[in-house]
Design a protein around this motif. Sequence first.
Motif, PDB file in Angstrom:
ATOM      1  N   LYS A 150      26.693  56.764  60.678  1.00 44.82           N
ATOM      2  CA  LYS A 150      27.037  56.638  59.260  1.00 44.82           C
ATOM      3  C   LYS A 150      25.900  57.151  58.380  1.00 44.82           C
ATOM      4  O   LYS A 150      24.728  57.070  58.746  1.00 44.82           O
ATOM      5  N   ILE A 151      26.274  57.674  57.204  1.00 45.98           N
ATOM      6  CA  ILE A 151      25.301  58.083  56.204  1.00 45.98           C
ATOM      7  C   ILE A 151      25.029  56.896  55.287  1.00 45.98           C
ATOM      8  O   ILE A 151      25.946  56.317  54.717  1.00 45.98           O
ATOM      9  N   ARG A 152      23.768  56.546  55.159  1.00 48.51           N
ATOM     10  CA  ARG A 152      23.364  55.425  54.317  1.00 48.51           C
ATOM     11  C   ARG A 152      22.403  55.935  53.239  1.00 48.51           C
ATOM     12  O   ARG A 152      21.590  56.837  53.485  1.00 48.51           O
ATOM     13  N   VAL A 153      22.481  55.353  52.048  1.00 47.71           N
ATOM     14  CA  VAL A 153      21.654  55.793  50.921  1.00 47.71           C
ATOM     15  C   VAL A 153      21.071  54.573  50.223  1.00 47.71           C
ATOM     16  O   VAL A 153      21.762  53.567  50.024  1.00 47.71           O
ATOM     17  N   LYS A 154      19.798  54.688  49.840  1.00 50.63           N
ATOM     18  CA  LYS A 154      19.150  53.639  49.049  1.00 50.63           C
ATOM     19  C   LYS A 154      18.369  54.288  47.917  1.00 50.63           C
ATOM     20  O   LYS A 154      17.569  55.208  48.144  1.00 50.63           O
ATOM     21  N   THR A 155      18.586  53.827  46.697  1.00 50.69           N
ATOM     22  CA  THR A 155      17.885  54.327  45.528  1.00 50.69           C
ATOM     23  C   THR A 155      17.073  53.198  44.900  1.00 50.69           C
ATOM     24  O   THR A 155      17.633  52.156  44.531  1.00 50.69           O
ATOM     25  N   GLY A 156      15.769  53.404  44.786  1.00 49.25           N
ATOM     26  CA  GLY A 156      14.916  52.394  44.178  1.00 49.25           C
ATOM     27  C   GLY A 156      15.031  51.053  44.867  1.00 49.25           C
ATOM     28  O   GLY A 156      14.983  50.936  46.085  1.00 49.25           O
ATOM     29  N   PHE A 160      24.898  61.808  45.070  1.00 46.26           N
ATOM     30  CA  PHE A 160      24.583  60.853  46.133  1.00 46.26           C
ATOM     31  C   PHE A 160      25.836  60.353  46.846  1.00 46.26           C
ATOM     32  O   PHE A 160      25.915  59.204  47.262  1.00 46.26           O
ATOM     33  N   GLY A 161      26.832  61.234  46.977  1.00 50.81           N
ATOM     34  CA  GLY A 161      28.006  60.899  47.775  1.00 50.81           C
ATOM     35  C   GLY A 161      29.256  60.601  46.994  1.00 50.81           C
ATOM     36  O   GLY A 161      30.289  60.296  47.599  1.00 50.81           O
ATOM     37  N   GLU A 200      16.837  48.418  59.098  1.00 57.10           N
ATOM     38  CA  GLU A 200      18.182  48.694  59.604  1.00 57.10           C
ATOM     39  C   GLU A 200      18.071  49.250  61.021  1.00 57.10           C
ATOM     40  O   GLU A 200      17.097  49.926  61.345  1.00 57.10           O
ATOM     41  N   SER A 201      19.076  49.029  61.840  1.00 57.95           N
ATOM     42  CA  SER A 201      19.002  49.386  63.259  1.00 57.95           C
ATOM     43  C   SER A 201      19.445  50.817  63.518  1.00 57.95           C
ATOM     44  O   SER A 201      20.319  51.352  62.837  1.00 57.95           O
ATOM     45  N   MET A 202      18.841  51.418  64.520  1.00 56.70           N
ATOM     46  CA  MET A 202      19.255  52.695  65.113  1.00 56.70           C
ATOM     47  C   MET A 202      19.305  53.838  64.100  1.00 56.70           C
ATOM     48  O   MET A 202      20.282  54.554  63.968  1.00 56.70           O
ATOM     49  N   ILE A 203      18.211  54.028  63.369  1.00 58.63           N
ATOM     50  CA  ILE A 203      18.088  55.142  62.422  1.00 58.63           C
ATOM     51  C   ILE A 203      17.685  56.391  63.200  1.00 58.63           C
ATOM     52  O   ILE A 203      16.705  56.384  63.934  1.00 58.63           O
ATOM     53  N   GLU A 204      18.446  57.475  63.023  1.00 55.67           N
ATOM     54  CA  GLU A 204      18.181  58.713  63.763  1.00 55.67           C
ATOM     55  C   GLU A 204      17.445  59.753  62.942  1.00 55.67           C
ATOM     56  O   GLU A 204      16.542  60.421  63.441  1.00 55.67           O
ATOM     57  N   GLN A 205      17.860  59.953  61.699  1.00 56.76           N
ATOM     58  CA  GLN A 205      17.255  60.946  60.822  1.00 56.76           C
ATOM     59  C   GLN A 205      17.125  60.341  59.438  1.00 56.76           C
ATOM     60  O   GLN A 205      17.879  59.433  59.066  1.00 56.76           O
ATOM     61  N   LEU A 206      16.158  60.857  58.660  1.00 56.19           N
ATOM     62  CA  LEU A 206      16.079  60.429  57.265  1.00 56.19           C
ATOM     63  C   LEU A 206      15.684  61.613  56.395  1.00 56.19           C
ATOM     64  O   LEU A 206      15.088  62.576  56.874  1.00 56.19           O
ATOM     65  N   VAL A 207      16.032  61.510  55.107  1.00 62.48           N
ATOM     66  CA  VAL A 207      15.736  62.587  54.173  1.00 62.48           C
ATOM     67  C   VAL A 207      15.493  61.981  52.803  1.00 62.48           C
ATOM     68  O   VAL A 207      16.154  61.021  52.393  1.00 62.48           O
ATOM     69  N   VAL A 208      14.490  62.509  52.095  1.00 66.14           N
ATOM     70  CA  VAL A 208      14.226  62.103  50.729  1.00 66.14           C
ATOM     71  C   VAL A 208      15.092  62.938  49.798  1.00 66.14           C
ATOM     72  O   VAL A 208      15.099  64.163  49.877  1.00 66.14           O
ATOM     73  N   VAL A 209      15.845  62.270  48.930  1.00 69.97           N
ATOM     74  CA  VAL A 209      16.767  62.944  48.013  1.00 69.97           C
ATOM     75  C   VAL A 209      16.279  62.703  46.595  1.00 69.97           C
ATOM     76  O   VAL A 209      16.095  61.556  46.173  1.00 69.97           O
ATOM     77  N   THR A 210      16.042  63.784  45.834  1.00 70.65           N
ATOM     78  CA  THR A 210      15.556  63.659  44.465  1.00 70.65           C
ATOM     79  C   THR A 210      16.702  63.687  43.472  1.00 70.65           C
ATOM     80  O   THR A 210      17.808  64.066  43.806  1.00 70.65           O
ATOM     81  N   GLN A 259      22.052  65.838  45.461  1.00 73.53           N
ATOM     82  CA  GLN A 259      22.913  66.618  46.356  1.00 73.53           C
ATOM     83  C   GLN A 259      22.422  66.490  47.804  1.00 73.53           C
ATOM     84  O   GLN A 259      21.219  66.526  48.069  1.00 73.53           O
ATOM     85  N   MET A 260      23.365  66.342  48.736  1.00 74.73           N
ATOM     86  CA  MET A 260      23.057  66.283  50.160  1.00 74.73           C
ATOM     87  C   MET A 260      24.056  67.128  50.933  1.00 74.73           C
ATOM     88  O   MET A 260      25.189  67.324  50.487  1.00 74.73           O
ATOM     89  N   LEU A 261      23.641  67.644  52.073  1.00 73.14           N
ATOM     90  CA  LEU A 261      24.521  68.345  52.999  1.00 73.14           C
ATOM     91  C   LEU A 261      24.500  67.618  54.330  1.00 73.14           C
ATOM     92  O   LEU A 261      23.455  67.071  54.733  1.00 73.14           O
ATOM     93  N   TYR A 262      25.637  67.618  55.004  1.00 69.61           N
ATOM     94  CA  TYR A 262      25.666  67.067  56.350  1.00 69.61           C
ATOM     95  C   TYR A 262      26.584  67.898  57.225  1.00 69.61           C
ATOM     96  O   TYR A 262      27.497  68.566  56.729  1.00 69.61           O
ATOM     97  N   SER A 263      26.310  67.896  58.511  1.00 69.62           N
ATOM     98  CA  SER A 263      27.160  68.593  59.478  1.00 69.62           C
ATOM     99  C   SER A 263      27.920  67.567  60.293  1.00 69.62           C
ATOM    100  O   SER A 263      27.399  66.496  60.617  1.00 69.62           O
ATOM    101  N   LEU A 264      29.147  67.917  60.621  1.00 64.73           N
ATOM    102  CA  LEU A 264      30.040  67.016  61.349  1.00 64.73           C
ATOM    103  C   LEU A 264      30.759  67.819  62.409  1.00 64.73           C
ATOM    104  O   LEU A 264      31.136  68.986  62.170  1.00 64.73           O
ATOM    105  N   GLU A 265      30.960  67.219  63.567  1.00 65.59           N
ATOM    106  CA  GLU A 265      31.696  67.919  64.615  1.00 65.59           C
ATOM    107  C   GLU A 265      32.621  66.977  65.362  1.00 65.59           C
ATOM    108  O   GLU A 265      32.381  65.770  65.458  1.00 65.59           O
ATOM    109  N   THR A 266      33.706  67.563  65.850  1.00 66.46           N
ATOM    110  CA  THR A 266      34.621  66.888  66.759  1.00 66.46           C
ATOM    111  C   THR A 266      34.657  67.731  68.030  1.00 66.46           C
ATOM    112  O   THR A 266      33.919  68.707  68.165  1.00 66.46           O
ATOM    113  N   ASP A 267      35.542  67.379  68.948  1.00 63.66           N
ATOM    114  CA  ASP A 267      35.664  68.181  70.163  1.00 63.66           C
ATOM    115  C   ASP A 267      36.238  69.562  69.865  1.00 63.66           C
ATOM    116  O   ASP A 267      36.082  70.492  70.668  1.00 63.66           O
ATOM    117  N   ASP A 268      36.894  69.719  68.697  1.00 67.82           N
ATOM    118  CA  ASP A 268      37.604  70.967  68.396  1.00 67.82           C
ATOM    119  C   ASP A 268      36.970  71.813  67.308  1.00 67.82           C
ATOM    120  O   ASP A 268      37.222  73.009  67.221  1.00 67.82           O
TER     121      ASP A 268
END
Length: 386
Positions: free
Chosen positions: A12-18, A106-107, A376-386, A87-96
């Motif tokens: 899941k994508i999670r966001v926190k501001t301030g 911010f989403g 928070e548990s199991m964080i894989e990646q993080l990014v600072v968003v201005t 603004q954020m970008l994300y990549s998503l994939e399925t089997d197809d």
Amino acid sequence: MELSVAWLAQGKIRVKTGDAAPRTVESRFGADIRERAVKAQQRNAWKTGGEGSKFLAGAMLWGKIPQDPAAIRVSITSLCRGKETGQMLYSLETDDLCGVLQLEQFGVEERRLWNKNDKRLERLAVSERGEVACAVRHQFGTANLAIRLNDESGFGEVTEGDSYDTAPSWVPGEERKVVYQSAGVGRDRNGNPVGLGPFAIHLIEVDRGELSTLAEHPKFDFLTPRLTADGTLFYIRRPYRTGPDLRPLAVLKDVVLFPFRLVYAVFQFLQFFSMNYTGKKLTTAGGTKTREMDLKRMMIWGNMVTAAKETPTEEPADLVPKSWELIRRRPDGADEILARGVLAFDLAPDGSVFYTNGNAIYHRLPDGSVRPVVRESMIEQLVVVT
């Protein structure tokens, strides 16, 4: 300027501001995929009952097994900040298929930028001018860097060879320069991939196609590089392992348990057919608890990491060893360890650093002080968003 931090945790994508509480940003594209699968299943429901079950049996015979929409794999593979504020970008994939989506405010809004059936992307990065870099995974264990220069173009690969090139990051400035990590692919006598060499850090000048090496060592992996305009290089350093350690007791345990594991594998094979023919399992064991265990494990740069059990009063446990160090290499070549047990990090415009140990996010200020941001548990990646 109030900074926001976004991260990937348990798909899941999670966001926190301030000081606001974290919130989840839903993938509308992923939800649409499952919604279309539900409608398709409803249209074909007649095939699973009465005379229609004959068609189901025939489909299974030829390997075309109807899939439960809830079980469709929809994976978010990377997250990065965009060119504009919020603004954020994300990549998503399925089997197809694989897609790249752009989030605004911010989403609040979502727009599809690109999707393909024959490519698999990861580790997006956006430049100051809006160009997108990423890694394109291929069969046989390789990956190359690819660049998308504008909204009208596709992703063109800019590296090649029998290597795994990933984690690109744009270098601030007028010229198109990208730093990334790269490892050679090791193969057996039949050409099958069996492992990766040490990850090194390379710099590619996209317009000229020139390549240079910034950091490498036969005993260390250098991961997720960031290069600032003044030539300061940030990266994660971890000891390179050529393979699993040989432990005699573990080998003996594997030999003793082999018959039981074989029986378990046969049982799971039979349960698969029971689920598809009758909709019921052969046993009621597992269920929710098993799925929860799956969410407590993830693969990070070839290492399986498992969530540690904590109490609310304890400092959040590192998902990776203390030997995973966040390094700052100054232009004169001097190295400084900024933090230990670091799984991912990103740079803020004010020169501070946000980093995570996998179970919490911390903010290292320019004066060297560190404050916790979120737990928070199991964080894989993080990014600072201005």
